[in-house]
Write an enzyme that holds these catalytic residues in place. Structure first.
Site, PDB file in Angstrom:
ATOM      1  CG  ASP A 107      45.814  30.586  37.688  1.00  0.00           C
ATOM      2  OD1 ASP A 107      45.163  30.869  38.848  1.00  0.00           O
ATOM      3  OD2 ASP A 107      46.162  31.411  36.794  1.00  0.00           O
ATOM      4  CB  CYS A 152      45.519  36.640  43.643  1.00  0.00           C
ATOM      5  SG  CYS A 152      45.538  35.844  42.149  1.00  0.00           S
ATOM      6  CE1 TYR A 194      50.496  32.842  40.279  1.00  0.00           C
ATOM      7  CE2 TYR A 194      49.383  33.021  42.348  1.00  0.00           C
ATOM      8  CZ  TYR A 194      49.523  32.309  41.323  1.00  0.00           C
ATOM      9  OH  TYR A 194      49.024  31.248  41.238  1.00  0.00           O
ATOM     10  CE1 TYR A 235      50.668  36.306  37.741  1.00  0.00           C
ATOM     11  CE2 TYR A 235      52.118  34.633  36.849  1.00  0.00           C
ATOM     12  CZ  TYR A 235      50.779  35.078  37.223  1.00  0.00           C
ATOM     13  OH  TYR A 235      49.776  34.489  36.636  1.00  0.00           O
ATOM     14  CD  GLU A 245      47.042  32.663  45.720  1.00  0.00           C
ATOM     15  OE1 GLU A 245      47.840  31.925  44.976  1.00  0.00           O
ATOM     16  OE2 GLU A 245      46.378  33.679  45.178  1.00  0.00           O
TER      17      GLU A 245
END
Length: 233
Positions: A59, A150, A154, A178, A220
């Site tokens: 990541d 993204c 999340y 998040y 993802e």
């Protein structure tokens, strides 16, 4: 559902926005992400720490390019408010996320040497390549659409997981990142930006934006799998 409202001959018609269309088409991929063993075990605390470490290292590569792309897209955008948001993303919009990542690396003793010795995994490489492709072969609109999962996925994960949390401290901190007001605000802004860009796009460009979003959602999903399997070349 977010809708655009139009009045036609006295009749109010609600129309889905382009981000509604994106999320609808990507829904099976998102549900697969929510149900992936990496996410399920992170929530229950059963996820092996080595898999989480591998996720963090991959990541890091992704987020470096994600940040760079914000600036490169902003260079090609005329709208000043959109430029401002994207340039902020390139220089540290989500500082809270970066701070948490730094703490994670310290807690898990992930050193610069270990990072250098860990090559970018196939899915991370393909995901990053896809985003650059959407900008340089596609358009700034498509590139923004490619960035959106993204944020949005999340944020949705954070909101789904926060109620039960995780018994493992570092996993709980990951979830909280998040679900935070700051990340939620950034997500909502990015959704609005993509809707704004989509509204002024031609139909073929709108379809390409939706495709870019769905493909990012695919990557993802496979990011979890990449980490779960510690994917190698």
């Amino acid at each position: 559902m977010t809708v655009k409202i139009r009045q036609l001959k006295g009749v109010i018609v609600t129309m889905p926005t382009i981000t509604d269309q994106m999320k609808q088409q990507a829904e099976p991929l998102w549900q697969a992400s929510f149900n992936h063993p990496f996410i399920k075990e992170l929530s229950t605390g059963q996820l092996p720490m080595e898999e989480f470490r591998y996720y963090l290292k991959q990541d890091r590569y992704y987020l470096q390019n994600f940040s760079t792309l914000h600036g490169k897209i902003a260079d090609q955008i005329k709208d000043q408010s959109i430029k401002k948001f994207l340039y902020a993303g390139a220089t540290g919009l989500n500082d809270s996320e970066k701070d948490v990542r730094t703490e994670f690396f310290q807690q898990l003793a992930i050193t610069p040497a270990e990072i250098r010795q860990t090559p970018m995994a196939p899915n991370a490489y393909n995901y990053v390549s896809h985003m650059y492709h959407e900008l340089y072969v596609g358009s700034p609109r498509r590139a923004c659409a490619a960035l959106l999962p993204c944020y949005w996925l999340y944020n949705d994960l954070g909101k789904q997981l926060i109620n039960n949390g995780s018994p493992v401290k570092i996993y709980q901190e990951f979830i909280e990142t998040y679900d935070s007001p700051e990340f939620t605000e950034a997500t909502n802004t990015m959704i609005s930006i993509v809707d704004q860009l989509g509204e002024s796009a031609e139909p073929d460009e709108q379809k390409a934006m939706v495709t870019a979003f769905v493909r990012s959602s695919y990557y993802e999903l496979h990011f979890w799998e990449m980490a779960y399997e510690e994917q190698k070349w």
